[in-house]
Write a protein that holds these residues in place. Structure first.
Motif, PDB file in Angstrom:
ATOM      1  N   HIS A  31     -15.269  23.294  -8.097  1.00  0.00           N
ATOM      2  CA  HIS A  31     -16.089  22.223  -7.540  1.00  0.00           C
ATOM      3  C   HIS A  31     -17.436  22.798  -7.121  1.00  0.00           C
ATOM      4  N   THR A  32     -18.514  22.159  -7.551  1.00  0.00           N
ATOM      5  CA  THR A  32     -19.847  22.574  -7.133  1.00  0.00           C
ATOM      6  C   THR A  32     -20.271  21.748  -5.929  1.00  0.00           C
ATOM      7  N   ILE A  33     -20.613  22.445  -4.850  1.00  0.00           N
ATOM      8  CA  ILE A  33     -20.997  21.817  -3.592  1.00  0.00           C
ATOM      9  C   ILE A  33     -22.495  21.997  -3.393  1.00  0.00           C
ATOM     10  N   PHE A  34     -23.202  20.908  -3.164  1.00  0.00           N
ATOM     11  CA  PHE A  34     -24.617  20.984  -2.808  1.00  0.00           C
ATOM     12  C   PHE A  34     -24.719  20.995  -1.285  1.00  0.00           C
ATOM     13  N   ILE A  35     -25.629  21.805  -0.761  1.00  0.00           N
ATOM     14  CA  ILE A  35     -25.638  22.097   0.674  1.00  0.00           C
ATOM     15  C   ILE A  35     -27.016  21.847   1.270  1.00  0.00           C
ATOM     16  N   ALA A  36     -27.050  21.077   2.357  1.00  0.00           N
ATOM     17  CA  ALA A  36     -28.245  20.923   3.187  1.00  0.00           C
ATOM     18  C   ALA A  36     -27.878  21.420   4.578  1.00  0.00           C
ATOM     19  N   THR A  37     -28.740  22.213   5.194  1.00  0.00           N
ATOM     20  CA  THR A  37     -28.337  22.864   6.440  1.00  0.00           C
ATOM     21  C   THR A  37     -29.499  23.080   7.395  1.00  0.00           C
ATOM     22  N   THR A  38     -29.167  23.078   8.681  1.00  0.00           N
ATOM     23  CA  THR A  38     -30.127  23.455   9.717  1.00  0.00           C
ATOM     24  C   THR A  38     -29.844  24.866  10.225  1.00  0.00           C
ATOM     25  N   ARG A  39     -29.015  25.606   9.520  1.00  0.00           N
ATOM     26  CA  ARG A  39     -28.700  26.990   9.879  1.00  0.00           C
ATOM     27  C   ARG A  39     -29.796  27.933   9.380  1.00  0.00           C
ATOM     28  N   VAL A 159     -21.855  16.693  -1.203  1.00  0.00           N
ATOM     29  CA  VAL A 159     -22.953  17.322  -0.467  1.00  0.00           C
ATOM     30  C   VAL A 159     -22.433  17.692   0.917  1.00  0.00           C
ATOM     31  N   LEU A 160     -22.569  18.947   1.278  1.00  0.00           N
ATOM     32  CA  LEU A 160     -22.205  19.411   2.612  1.00  0.00           C
ATOM     33  C   LEU A 160     -23.451  19.436   3.484  1.00  0.00           C
ATOM     34  N   PHE A 161     -23.408  18.700   4.598  1.00  0.00           N
ATOM     35  CA  PHE A 161     -24.456  18.845   5.606  1.00  0.00           C
ATOM     36  C   PHE A 161     -23.883  19.711   6.715  1.00  0.00           C
ATOM     37  N   THR A 162     -24.405  20.917   6.844  1.00  0.00           N
ATOM     38  CA  THR A 162     -23.859  21.863   7.807  1.00  0.00           C
ATOM     39  C   THR A 162     -24.909  22.228   8.844  1.00  0.00           C
ATOM     40  N   TRP A 163     -24.678  21.782  10.063  1.00  0.00           N
ATOM     41  CA  TRP A 163     -25.591  22.064  11.160  1.00  0.00           C
ATOM     42  C   TRP A 163     -25.206  23.402  11.803  1.00  0.00           C
ATOM     43  N   ALA A 164     -26.042  23.873  12.721  1.00  0.00           N
ATOM     44  CA  ALA A 164     -25.917  25.253  13.211  1.00  0.00           C
ATOM     45  C   ALA A 164     -24.840  25.409  14.277  1.00  0.00           C
TER      46      ALA A 164
END
Length: 385
Positions: A31-39, A159-164
């Protein structure tokens, strides 16, 4: 006491957990995961992002991007993450990273989503954005996203939204502040996803991730674009670590998203019990006992209290019940039938709840309370909106 709030992580990855494996295994699914992050970025091998917050750039943006391809082993147990003892792991029995890398900027991220969506049809054109909770390391968020997509059979683009989050039990306040600081970034991520050519953009949030999700949706509603150009789909709120009174205030602003919302609660959630004590004894939404009160706000409630899972904290049931995973998948796929128009919504969601209640409730002990069950008629529902 500290163990009660371990909450949002099941098993912990070792350092460098995302070191890529060059090996593949027959029967493994990628599975390909696209990632947006505030880390903030972390240059350590196989790590990519830390638990610290990104410094805003010259344009004021505090958002970075990446992608990762994760392999799920052929003997995978639904609801579990088979962590390797040491990276990169054995793809025949472990979750392993096959590739990962940064994406330069928002334009490149949107272009990558457009490319992934090109040629897809129907449900495969949908995007689901996962927003994790407290005490979550970057690698945990990536692998939990892959596990959820794999177990639900979701056919669209994840899409993974991963905050800090620092991924530390003692950093509850830091994590809460990080989630709050990520509101604009999540709204921006939803805008990017909505402009990528997706059919619908669904959201699945867990625990403290519900706080940033509801805040982002609320400010989008206030800004006049609460539907994100008509692209916003289902919003699934799993075990929200939110004060019930705060939630009621938030949801009053969510006319665009409210009818699309599902709430997953469990009154025996031990992590939220401790969170409630920290918050002065005020009940948390994810363990609230008054399902009908929430359903009267126009939200469908799935009560998982009777469901038994290996999670001793009872805080991660959304990811550990195979039947529930399929229910979430069906819920996402049924969006057009449930809430496109306000007229008749109560009847349609009532039928949805009744049919799925018979299927899932009989096997997993899930109790479904819909607005139709509480309010009885579309007119009554509209009067409460």
């Amino acid at each position: 006491m500290a163990l009660l709030i371990a909450g949002c992580a099941s098993g912990r990855p070792v350092t460098g957990a995302l070191i890529a494996s060059q090996d593949s295994a027959p029967g493994a699914v990628e599975h390909t995961i696209f990632i947006a992050t505030t880390r903030a970025r972390d240059d350590s091998k196989g790590t990519y992002f830390s638990g610290e917050r990104i410094e805003p750039g010259d344009d004021g943006a505090a958002l970075d991007f990446a992608s990762a391809t994760v392999s799920v082993p052929p003997g995978h147990v639904p609801g579990a993450i088979e962590w390797p003892n040491a990276p990169p792991g054995d793809p025949a029995k472990d979750f392993v990273t096959r590739s990962a890398g940064y994406i330069d900027n928002a334009d490149a991220f949107q272009a990558a989503l457009k490319s992934e969506l090109a040629g897809r049809k129907g449900e495969a054109r949908d995007i689901v954005v996962f927003v994790h909770g407290f005490n979550t390391l970057f690698a945990e968020g990536v692998y939990r996203m892959a596990q959820s997509v794999n177990d639900t059979g979701f056919k669209g683009v994840p899409v993974l939204f991963t905050w800090a989050s620092r991924g530390n039990l003692l950093d509850y306040v830091y994590d809460n502040n990080s989630a709050t600081a990520a509101r604009d970034a999540l709204e921006q991520t939803l805008r990017i996803a909505s402009a990528s050519g997706a059919g619908k953009v669904h959201v699945l949030a867990h625990s403290m991730g519900n706080w940033v999700t509801l805040e982002a949706l609320r400010q989008a509603e206030i800004g006049g674009h609460g539907t994100f150009g008509g692209k916003l789909g289902q919003v699934v709120l799993a075990s929200p670590d939110i004060d019930v009174d705060v939630f009621k205030a938030q949801v009053r602003r969510l006319d665009s998203a409210k009818s699309e919302m599902s709430l997953l609660v469990s009154t025996d959630d031990r992590a939220l019990d401790l969170s409630s004590r920290i918050a002065g004894g005020k009940p948390r939404l994810g363990s609230y006992i008054k399902d009908k009160e929430i359903a009267a706000l126009g939200i469908t409630v799935f009560d998982l209290t009777a469901v038994r899972t290996p999670d001793k904290l009872r805080h991660g049931k959304y990811a550990e019940v195979p039947g529930l995973a399929q229910l979430i998948s069906t819920r996402l796929a049924a969006g057009d039938q449930l809430a496109v128009a306000r007229t008749g919504f109560s009847d349609r969601v009532g039928q949805f709840g009744t049919s799925l209640g018979g299927f899932v409730g009989a096997t997993a002990g899930i109790v479904i309370t819909t607005p139709a069950m509480v309010l009885g008629a579309p007119a009554a529902l509209l009067g409460r909106r």
